[in-house]
Scaffold this active site. Structure first.
Site, short mmCIF file in Angstrom:
data_model
loop_
_atom_site.label_atom_id
_atom_site.label_comp_id
_atom_site.label_asym_id
_atom_site.label_seq_id
_atom_site.Cartn_x
_atom_site.Cartn_y
_atom_site.Cartn_z
CD GLU A 138 -1.13 0.69 3.64
OE1 GLU A 138 -1.63 1.83 3.46
OE2 GLU A 138 -1.26 0.04 4.69
CE LYS B 87 -6.79 7.43 5.82
NZ LYS B 87 -7.28 7.80 7.15
CB VAL C 187 -5.88 -1.66 4.26
CG1 VAL C 187 -6.37 -3.11 4.12
CG2 VAL C 187 -4.56 -1.61 5.03
CG ASP D 64 -13.55 6.87 12.87
OD1 ASP D 64 -13.43 6.11 11.88
OD2 ASP D 64 -12.72 7.74 13.16
CB SER E 140 -11.21 1.49 9.09
OG SER E 140 -10.52 1.45 7.86
CB ALA E 141 -13.71 2.14 4.17
CG ASP E 142 -8.63 -0.32 5.98
OD1 ASP E 142 -8.81 0.31 4.93
OD2 ASP E 142 -7.65 -0.13 6.74
CE LYS F 134 0.56 1.94 14.87
NZ LYS F 134 0.34 1.92 13.42
N1 PSU Z 1 -2.89 1.73 10.84
C1 PSU Z 1 -1.56 1.68 10.99
N2 PSU Z 1 -0.76 2.20 10.02
C2 PSU Z 1 -1.29 2.76 8.89
C3 PSU Z 1 -2.71 2.80 8.73
C4 PSU Z 1 -3.46 2.27 9.73
O1 PSU Z 1 -1.08 1.17 11.99
O2 PSU Z 1 -0.54 3.25 8.03
C5 PSU Z 1 -3.31 3.37 7.48
C6 PSU Z 1 -3.61 2.25 6.46
O3 PSU Z 1 -3.44 2.75 5.16
C7 PSU Z 1 -5.07 1.97 6.72
C8 PSU Z 1 -5.59 3.36 7.00
O4 PSU Z 1 -5.76 1.38 5.63
O5 PSU Z 1 -4.57 3.98 7.77
C9 PSU Z 1 -6.90 3.33 7.74
O6 PSU Z 1 -7.44 4.64 7.78
P1 PSU Z 1 -8.94 4.83 8.25
O7 PSU Z 1 -8.97 4.43 9.69
O8 PSU Z 1 -9.20 6.30 8.06
O9 PSU Z 1 -9.80 3.96 7.38
MN MN Z 2 -12.41 6.54 9.98
#
Ligand code: PSU
Ligand code: MN
Length: 304
Positions: free
Chosen positions: A25, A87, A107, A139, A141-143, A160
């Protein structure tokens, strides 16, 4: 081939020949680490995938094109621009592409582009999840949705504890995403090998990871699989120290009213500052460790 997708010549040749390819990524480059360590790490990760016998495909959106396989100059460009690059998660792709802009892929978006290209294995550091306090902020994540729908194996070092790990596991269970511990029964917490939460299954060999992934696809279940690979013991951090930094970062984010897509990058940067850069060294090592495992799995999946 999809009209929006550009494969690098090396990635195109590997996929054409049925050779192993590992997706990587780019949000980890632009938003996950500072320059120049971000670029150095991205290149070392690619090298590690090569040493494992696979072809690396670092993924990003450049000038509105979905790219699988970047040049060193493109990696340098994303790393230098850092957080000034958008992002890009799933919802960001349509407008970025229409406007021919750049995006660093999370991701979720890396999985989308990997799947379009026909890449089945993806190595990274940490995945997004259900944030602490999500019962009021929503909140998530879309992941996690992407893991539910897109057929790519994501190899990470767990999540984390900036996230609510218990709720993240519940969400993945609801969505039918297997959470595998590589050589462990416990979900690793990125900087540390332990979190107090159990994974769904412990798997000890790359061959069994490949077999489970193949079975999921051949049964028509679709969607991805989350492999959590603990950070090597010698690079893991003191849990009290890292958890204190994370608690402080989460409290700061709340006080400052950080929200939406800014939350994760803010927390990552704050944790890094609060641990005086030690967390960065661990972060680099765990990504390399995941790249090694991903190359092994990709090699097995590429055997007929
Ligand atoms: N968590 C980490 N390191 C990262 C990310 C998440 O420990 O670099 C990054 C990854 O690209 C992940 C994104 O897909 O943050 C998730 O962001 P969000 O929570 O806004 O979906
Ligand atoms: Mn988010």
């Amino acid at each position: 081939m999809n009209n929006y997708l550009d494969l690098s010549p090396e990635v195109a040749a590997a996929l054409q020949g049925g050779k192993p390819v590992v997706a990587l990524e780019s949000t980890i480059i632009s938003h996950g680490m500072p320059y120049p360590q971000n670029v150095e790490t991205a290149l070392r990760v690619e090298q590690t995938v090569r040493e494992g016998g696979a072809v690396p495909a670092t993924i990003a959106v450049i000038g509105g094109r979905l790219k699988a396989g970047l040049t060193h100059d493109e990696i340098e460009y994303l790393g230098k621009k850092g957080p000034a690059v958008t992002k890009a998660s799933r919802r960001d792709l349509p407008v970025l592409v229409a406007r021919k802009q750049d995006g660093a892929t999370t991701v979720a978006t890396t999985m989308i582009i990997a799947a379009l290209a026909g890449i089945r294995v993806f190595a990274t550091g940490g995945v997004g999840g259900v944030h602490r306090g999500a019962e009021t902020t929503m909140d998530i994540s879309a992941d996690l949705e992407e893991l539910a729908r897109t057929p790519v194996m994501v190899i990470c070092a767990g999540a984390k504890s900036i996230l609510d790990l218990g709720l993240t596991l519940e969400y993945l269970e609801t969505k039918g995403v297997p959470v595998i511990g590589y050589g462990t029964e416990e979900l690793p917490a990125f900087y540390t090998r332990n979190s107090g939460f159990k994974v769904d299954y412990r798997i000890d060999t790359p061959a069994e990871l490949a077999a489970a992934f193949r079975a999921k696809q051949e049964m028509g279940l679709g969607g991805g699989m989350l492999v959590t690979n603990p950070i090597p013991e010698e690079y893991s951090m003191d849990p009290d120290r890292i958890n204190k930094a994370i608690d402080e970062a989460v409290a700061d984010a709340k006080r400052l009213g950080i929200h939406g897509k800014e939350t994760t990058p803010y927390l990552l940067a704050r944790v890094k500052d609060l641990t005086g850069g030690d967390s960065l060294a661990s972060n680099i090592q765990l990504v390399l460790n995941n790249a090694r495992l991903a190359a092994q799995v990709a090699c097995i999946l590429a055997e007929v």
